[in-house]
Write a protein that holds these residues in place. Structure first.
Motif, PDB file in Angstrom:
ATOM      1  N   ALA A 129       0.831  -1.204   0.000  1.00 22.70           N
ATOM      2  CA  ALA A 129       0.000   0.000   0.000  1.00 22.70           C
ATOM      3  C   ALA A 129       0.866   1.255   0.000  1.00 22.70           C
ATOM      4  O   ALA A 129       0.561   2.234  -0.696  1.00 22.70           O
ATOM      5  N   ALA A 130       1.951   1.217   0.768  1.00 19.07           N
ATOM      6  CA  ALA A 130       2.875   2.361   0.780  1.00 19.07           C
ATOM      7  C   ALA A 130       3.501   2.565  -0.592  1.00 19.07           C
ATOM      8  O   ALA A 130       3.633   3.702  -1.081  1.00 19.07           O
ATOM      9  N   TYR A 131       3.863   1.482  -1.243  1.00 22.89           N
ATOM     10  CA  TYR A 131       4.470   1.588  -2.571  1.00 22.89           C
ATOM     11  C   TYR A 131       3.446   2.090  -3.596  1.00 22.89           C
ATOM     12  O   TYR A 131       3.737   2.954  -4.432  1.00 22.89           O
ATOM     13  N   ALA A 132       2.204   1.550  -3.539  1.00 21.65           N
ATOM     14  CA  ALA A 132       1.156   1.981  -4.473  1.00 21.65           C
ATOM     15  C   ALA A 132       0.853   3.465  -4.282  1.00 21.65           C
ATOM     16  O   ALA A 132       0.631   4.205  -5.254  1.00 21.65           O
ATOM     17  N   THR A 133       0.845   3.905  -3.023  1.00 19.85           N
ATOM     18  CA  THR A 133       0.614   5.316  -2.736  1.00 19.85           C
ATOM     19  C   THR A 133       1.740   6.174  -3.295  1.00 19.85           C
ATOM     20  O   THR A 133       1.517   7.259  -3.851  1.00 19.85           O
ATOM     21  N   THR A 158     -10.890 -10.587   8.729  1.00 18.20           N
ATOM     22  CA  THR A 158      -9.835 -10.372   7.740  1.00 18.20           C
ATOM     23  C   THR A 158     -10.014  -9.047   7.012  1.00 18.20           C
ATOM     24  O   THR A 158      -9.036  -8.299   6.814  1.00 18.20           O
ATOM     25  N   ILE A 159     -11.244  -8.719   6.597  1.00 20.22           N
ATOM     26  CA  ILE A 159     -11.496  -7.477   5.865  1.00 20.22           C
ATOM     27  C   ILE A 159     -11.190  -6.266   6.738  1.00 20.22           C
ATOM     28  O   ILE A 159     -10.546  -5.304   6.294  1.00 20.22           O
ATOM     29  N   VAL A 160     -11.639  -6.300   7.997  1.00 17.87           N
ATOM     30  CA  VAL A 160     -11.406  -5.170   8.908  1.00 17.87           C
ATOM     31  C   VAL A 160      -9.909  -4.950   9.115  1.00 17.87           C
ATOM     32  O   VAL A 160      -9.422  -3.810   9.062  1.00 17.87           O
ATOM     33  N   ILE A 161      -9.170  -6.053   9.351  1.00 18.48           N
ATOM     34  CA  ILE A 161      -7.722  -5.914   9.573  1.00 18.48           C
ATOM     35  C   ILE A 161      -7.036  -5.399   8.303  1.00 18.48           C
ATOM     36  O   ILE A 161      -6.167  -4.522   8.365  1.00 18.48           O
ATOM     37  N   ALA A 162      -7.428  -5.942   7.148  1.00 16.33           N
ATOM     38  CA  ALA A 162      -6.833  -5.497   5.889  1.00 16.33           C
ATOM     39  C   ALA A 162      -7.140  -4.020   5.622  1.00 16.33           C
ATOM     40  O   ALA A 162      -6.258  -3.249   5.208  1.00 16.33           O
ATOM     41  N   LEU A 163      -8.387  -3.607   5.853  1.00 16.65           N
ATOM     42  CA  LEU A 163      -8.765  -2.199   5.654  1.00 16.65           C
ATOM     43  C   LEU A 163      -7.991  -1.278   6.582  1.00 16.65           C
ATOM     44  O   LEU A 163      -7.548  -0.201   6.171  1.00 16.65           O
ATOM     45  N   ALA A 164      -7.837  -1.714   7.834  1.00 16.73           N
ATOM     46  CA  ALA A 164      -7.082  -0.898   8.782  1.00 16.73           C
ATOM     47  C   ALA A 164      -5.639  -0.740   8.323  1.00 16.73           C
ATOM     48  O   ALA A 164      -5.042   0.348   8.438  1.00 16.73           O
ATOM     49  N   THR A 165      -5.070  -1.814   7.772  1.00 15.59           N
ATOM     50  CA  THR A 165      -3.690  -1.766   7.286  1.00 15.59           C
ATOM     51  C   THR A 165      -3.550  -0.829   6.093  1.00 15.59           C
ATOM     52  O   THR A 165      -2.638   0.006   6.034  1.00 15.59           O
ATOM     53  N   ILE A 166      -4.460  -0.975   5.113  1.00 15.51           N
ATOM     54  CA  ILE A 166      -4.400  -0.166   3.894  1.00 15.51           C
ATOM     55  C   ILE A 166      -4.715   1.290   4.196  1.00 15.51           C
ATOM     56  O   ILE A 166      -4.069   2.210   3.677  1.00 15.51           O
ATOM     57  N   SER A 167      -5.696   1.512   5.064  1.00 19.43           N
ATOM     58  CA  SER A 167      -6.182   2.864   5.315  1.00 19.43           C
ATOM     59  C   SER A 167      -5.122   3.755   5.923  1.00 19.43           C
ATOM     60  O   SER A 167      -5.124   4.968   5.707  1.00 19.43           O
ATOM     61  N   PHE A 168      -4.209   3.191   6.686  1.00 20.82           N
ATOM     62  CA  PHE A 168      -3.165   4.008   7.291  1.00 20.82           C
ATOM     63  C   PHE A 168      -2.384   4.771   6.224  1.00 20.82           C
ATOM     64  O   PHE A 168      -2.172   5.978   6.316  1.00 20.82           O
ATOM     65  N   GLN A 169      -1.962   4.051   5.176  1.00 19.60           N
ATOM     66  CA  GLN A 169      -1.225   4.686   4.087  1.00 19.60           C
ATOM     67  C   GLN A 169      -2.141   5.562   3.237  1.00 19.60           C
ATOM     68  O   GLN A 169      -1.758   6.634   2.784  1.00 19.60           O
ATOM     69  N   ALA A 170      -3.378   5.069   3.023  1.00 22.58           N
ATOM     70  CA  ALA A 170      -4.311   5.821   2.188  1.00 22.58           C
ATOM     71  C   ALA A 170      -4.671   7.156   2.818  1.00 22.58           C
ATOM     72  O   ALA A 170      -4.706   8.192   2.137  1.00 22.58           O
ATOM     73  N   LYS A 221      -2.908   8.793   5.019  1.00 23.19           N
ATOM     74  CA  LYS A 221      -1.699   9.612   5.012  1.00 23.19           C
ATOM     75  C   LYS A 221      -1.535  10.333   3.670  1.00 23.19           C
ATOM     76  O   LYS A 221      -1.190  11.520   3.615  1.00 23.19           O
ATOM     77  N   ALA A 222      -1.783   9.610   2.570  1.00 22.43           N
ATOM     78  CA  ALA A 222      -1.663  10.222   1.243  1.00 22.43           C
ATOM     79  C   ALA A 222      -2.812  11.182   0.968  1.00 22.43           C
ATOM     80  O   ALA A 222      -2.626  12.248   0.340  1.00 22.43           O
ATOM     81  N   ALA A 223      -4.016  10.842   1.438  1.00 18.14           N
ATOM     82  CA  ALA A 223      -5.195  11.658   1.137  1.00 18.14           C
ATOM     83  C   ALA A 223      -5.176  13.002   1.833  1.00 18.14           C
ATOM     84  O   ALA A 223      -5.715  13.989   1.314  1.00 18.14           O
ATOM     85  N   VAL A 224      -4.563  13.085   3.016  1.00 17.47           N
ATOM     86  CA  VAL A 224      -4.554  14.352   3.761  1.00 17.47           C
ATOM     87  C   VAL A 224      -3.285  15.157   3.510  1.00 17.47           C
ATOM     88  O   VAL A 224      -3.130  16.255   4.048  1.00 17.47           O
ATOM     89  N   ALA A 225      -2.369  14.622   2.679  1.00 12.22           N
ATOM     90  CA  ALA A 225      -1.132  15.344   2.383  1.00 12.22           C
ATOM     91  C   ALA A 225      -1.425  16.607   1.563  1.00 12.22           C
ATOM     92  O   ALA A 225      -2.402  16.672   0.816  1.00 12.22           O
ATOM     93  N   ASN A 226      -0.540  17.569   1.680  1.00 12.70           N
ATOM     94  CA  ASN A 226      -0.684  18.828   0.921  1.00 12.70           C
ATOM     95  C   ASN A 226      -0.456  18.540  -0.562  1.00 12.70           C
ATOM     96  O   ASN A 226       0.616  18.077  -0.949  1.00 12.70           O
ATOM     97  N   PRO A 227      -1.449  18.786  -1.461  1.00  8.13           N
ATOM     98  CA  PRO A 227      -1.283  18.485  -2.890  1.00  8.13           C
ATOM     99  C   PRO A 227      -0.170  19.299  -3.553  1.00  8.13           C
ATOM    100  O   PRO A 227       0.402  18.869  -4.543  1.00  8.13           O
ATOM    101  N   VAL A 228       0.150  20.451  -3.005  1.00  8.68           N
ATOM    102  CA  VAL A 228       1.207  21.279  -3.595  1.00  8.68           C
ATOM    103  C   VAL A 228       2.541  20.545  -3.564  1.00  8.68           C
ATOM    104  O   VAL A 228       3.319  20.577  -4.514  1.00  8.68           O
ATOM    105  N   ALA A 229       2.775  19.821  -2.451  1.00 10.08           N
ATOM    106  CA  ALA A 229       4.041  19.082  -2.311  1.00 10.08           C
ATOM    107  C   ALA A 229       4.184  18.034  -3.394  1.00 10.08           C
ATOM    108  O   ALA A 229       5.257  17.840  -3.973  1.00 10.08           O
ATOM    109  N   SER A 230       3.083  17.316  -3.705  1.00 12.85           N
ATOM    110  CA  SER A 230       3.146  16.264  -4.718  1.00 12.85           C
ATOM    111  C   SER A 230       3.302  16.849  -6.123  1.00 12.85           C
ATOM    112  O   SER A 230       3.972  16.264  -6.976  1.00 12.85           O
ATOM    113  N   LEU A 231       2.708  18.006  -6.383  1.00 11.40           N
ATOM    114  CA  LEU A 231       2.787  18.597  -7.724  1.00 11.40           C
ATOM    115  C   LEU A 231       4.154  19.210  -7.993  1.00 11.40           C
ATOM    116  O   LEU A 231       4.524  19.443  -9.153  1.00 11.40           O
TER     117      LEU A 231
END
Length: 792
Positions: free
Chosen positions: A689-693, A765-777, A779-789
């Motif tokens: 998930a970190a790599y995909a992000t 399994t779904i709850v644990i997987a979602l919790a794992t993925i959501s941490f990275q998701a 983090k990426a979703a609330v990041a400042n878009p200016v930094a990525s651009l």
């Protein structure tokens, strides 16, 4: 050529080391997953190796068989591991294939052993034929294997028992006495028995003494085909097949007791005795197989983590590979480079794993009930460890190395390289396998828990709450007096007694007769003597008739359980004649069926009779609130009659739970295995998930600038992984259903495989997987878009 290999591999290791340091996050994720997988895999495989090694240390193991009896009628027909005394000697005498025979039985005549001012209770003492020392490899460190018992009052003890009795004094010639005023002279000391021996004992007395004791009761064991009390082993001549010996042994038996036509002899190989029944059915082998599969699943999950991360990040190393190819690196050299990189990571993981195995071994032994020892000089242990590490290394390194060494250098340098659909599909398949394996382990844990919960709460047909029991020993003649004193105590609700514990009634008898018995009908039953209050004490129900009254008439009265009545075929049993052993009597009552053994077996026939002078186990029901005071009072009363004995008691609830100790351990181990499988899988999912992000960092920035919401971005990043997890669940459900259905068939009384188990496992399994993925998701979703651009 060979002079260039050392610098080449030195360069490989240097490059690999730099790459591991450069990518610390992914290196640590890989190392943690591999270490955890190796630790669990090694521990399980060491457990499996120990289970499969039982009794294999005997040099003649391939020629030794335990004789077992498949006897009874209808539901009462089952396999008994104990046989009659004469069958072993007759087999040696009449069957030329038999080279030697051996009989063993427990010493129930004595339970207190003394030396000077020391006394020891409940030693594992057995009567045996002297052939034990030539048939098995239990080496004598003192004494003669050719003549282990110079006379009938000789005793051979283990080294541990000798140390306990005599300290550092020589054991040979010392005299041990019993509470029955019999003296035994130590004629040999045997080396302590291996832990992987099914046969266990502390003291051995000669079978000739057992025969003398029975002769005093006017029973000749050489001709007694009614008492099923003996473990019988046959050693066949080397290379002889046991095929056909069972029916011939049946004929030997029938010549001496013609009515036992329903009794068949089976031969169980010594090296299968720990895991199989004599008919080839499971007695633990299925559990060993399941644990082997679990070890492979967890190691596979750990390997998948490495393969997934290596292939997923392959694009980031494409230019590195291309430059190496342009400056002259061959494909094989690149392949070796990446194999060395994997090997270096594995080296660190393997060292951590071996250290961790050493540290967690005591905890693992406590959970599993084993006594495994981490011995660095044990070659078999290192074989398991090195094979596990080696196989995992090969499985993890080949595909990533092949993929990374196969890039087209020109396309990579022009940034036109892309991972093929096949490679992407392969990676997704590995994620599906990971979570399918995890779901299978979660379902297994839940099913085992449900079955144990079912056993704990099933109506047993009697009430065992707040009841403790103990052997009366010398208190037996004063039972009625002691009972009266105990009933006068405030915290005592009831007192009763029997010959055996109600949890496991033990002994069996085939010497039975009744009105209407069919010709050649064999009926094997569990007999137990009880006092008049036994049925009311345990709140057991009578289907017909009445219980014992406490009068002399009880001596010729019998009660049988419903299964026994059904098996002997009596329609109206009350008042019918019944004979057990040499007692002719009348059936006065029918007890409703109750569970007196493991729920792995169906309820067997039971016979209740009254013989007050042989009652040996007392039961006391407390109010629950005054249990401690009642136990103290019982101990004081016990010691009035048993000054030399330590007081030992057990609550029936605890004794009942011990019947399912192995299942409890399996459930606990499965819980930890499932937890580790989920943790390892989530480590890989977290890194992916970190790599995909990271790959979609600019895309996320653009989407946010164009108005995408945080939940929308999280859903965008999570949906692909959730689909894979859902597919893993769909694959796992039928596999887990089949595996746990097979496991449950080992219980005659079992819970059903309810659909809620599979739903709960999937949701976990779904709850644990979602919790794992959501941490990275997140983090990426609330990041400042200016930094990525601003990147690139």
């Amino acid at each position: 050529m060979y002079t260039n290999l050392l610098p080449m591999f030195r360069n490989y290791f240097k490059t690999a080391w730099r790459n591991l340091l450069k990518n610390k996050f992914y290196s640590l994720i890989n190392m943690a997953g591999l270490t955890a997988g190796l630790v669990i895999g090694i521990l399980i495989l060491l457990w499996v190796q120990d289970e499969r090694s039982f009794d294999g240390f005997h040099k003649k193991a391939a020629d030794i068989y335990r004789l077992e009896l498949f006897g009874g009628t209808g539901a009462s027909k089952q396999i008994w591991s104990m046989t009659v005394a004469p069958i072993g000697p007759l087999a040696k005498k009449e069957l030329p294939e038999v080279a030697e025979q051996l009989r063993m039985t427990y010493n129930n005549y004595a339970s207190l052993y003394k030396y000077r001012d020391k006394s020891f209770a409940d030693e594992r003492a057995m009567f045996t034929d002297p052939s034990l020392f030539t048939m098995f490899d239990f080496p004598l460190v003192e004494g003669s294997a050719a003549q282990p018992f110079p006379d009938a009052h000789s005793v051979v003890i283990t080294r541990k028992t000798a140390k306990k009795f005599f300290g550092d004094e020589p054991a040979l010639g010392k005299v041990i006495s019993t509470e029955t005023n019999e003296n035994y002279t130590v004629s040999g000391v045997i080396d302590d028995l291996p832990l992987n021996s099914t046969i266990q004992f502390d003291m051995l007395m000669p079978m000739t003494l057992m025969m003398q004791k029975w002769l005093e009761a006017k029973i000749d064991l050489n001709h007694d085909f009614n008492s099923y009390m003996y473990f019988t082993f046959l050693q066949l001549k080397h290379g002889v097949s046991p095929a056909g010996l069972g029916p011939r042994l049946n004929q030997v038996h029938l010549r001496n007791k013609p009515e036992d036509t329903d009794a068949d002899y089976l031969l169980l190989p010594l090296n299968k005795m720990h895991l199989y029944n004599a008919d080839g059915s499971d007695a633990g082998a299925q559990t060993v197989t399941i644990f082997m599969i679990v070890a492979l699943l967890i190691l596979t999950i750990a390997c998948i983590n490495y393969v997934n991360l290596s292939t997923a990040r392959a694009m980031l190393r494409s230019k590195e590979v291309s430059l190496r190819k342009i400056v002259g690196a061959a494909k094989m050299q690149l392949f070796l480079q990446f194999v060395v990189e994997t090997a270096l990571l594995f080296l660190f993981s393997a060292v951590l794993a071996v250290v961790s195995v050493r540290l967690v071994m005591p905890l693992f032994n406590q959970i599993s009930g084993k006594q495994l020892v981490f011995d660095i000089a044990n070659g078999r242990m290192w074989t398991v460890i090195l094979c596990t590490i080696g196989a995992t290394l090969v499985a993890s390194s080949i595909y990533p190395a092949m993929l990374l060494s196969s890039f087209d250098p020109l396309k990579a340098l022009k940034s036109k390289l892309s991972i093929s659909r096949g490679d992407a599909a392969f990676r997704k398949t590995l994620v599906v396998i990971q979570f399918a394996s995890s779901v299978i382990l979660i379902i297994g844990t839940l099913v085992i828990y449900r079955q144990l919960n079912y056993i704990r709460h099933k109506d047993l047909g009697y009430d065992k709450s707040h009841v403790f029991s103990f052997w009366m020993r010398d208190m037996r003649p004063a039972y009625e007096t002691a009972k009266g004193k105990l009933l006068g105590l405030t915290g005592v609700q009831g007192v009763t007694a029997s010959t055996n514990t109600i949890i496991d009634m033990g002994g069996i008898s085939g010497d039975n007769e009744w009105d209407g018995k069919a010709a050649n009908q064999t009926f094997i039953v569990h007999p137990i003597a009880v006092d008049k209050d036994f049925f009311s004490f345990f709140k057991m129900q009578l289907a017909e008739g009445e219980g014992f009254t406490g009068t002399k008439a009880d001596s010729t009265h019998f009660l049988l359980n419903e299964t026994a009545i059904k098996e002997i075929g009596l329609q109206h049993p009350i008042g019918k004649r019944f004979r057990s052993w040499k007692i002719n009597g009348t059936i006065v009552g029918v007890v409703k069926d109750f569970h007196f053994g493991s729920m792995k077996q169906k309820i067997a026939p039971a016979l209740f009779y009254s013989q007050p002078d042989i009652l040996s186990r007392m039961y006391i029901r407390t109010t629950g609130e005054n249990a401690a005071a009642t136990i103290r009072a019982a101990e004081e009363l016990f010691k009035q009659y048993n000054a030399g004995y330590p007081f030992s008691y057990a609550f029936l609830d605890e004794s009942f739970n011990q019947l399912y100790q192995s299942e409890e351990r399996e459930g606990t181990l499965f819980f930890y295995f499932a937890a580790m499988a989920i943790i390892i899988s989530c480590l890989g999912l977290f890194a992916l998930a970190a790599y995909a992000t990271h790959l979609r960092f600019r895309e996320i920035g653009i989407r946010k600038v164009l108005g995408a919401s945080v939940p929308g971005i999280i859903a965008l990043l999570a949906k692909d992984f959730v689909r894979l997890v859902l597919l893993g669940i769909l694959i796992a459900v039928p596999v887990a259903w089949y595996a746990m259905h097979q496991w449950l068939t080992g219980f005659a009384y079992r819970t059903d495989l309810n659909w809620t188990v599979f739903v709960i496992a999937g949701l976990i399994t779904i709850v644990i997987a979602l919790a794992t993925i959501s941490f990275q998701a997140v983090k990426a979703a609330v990041a400042n878009p200016v930094a990525s651009l601003k990147t690139e």
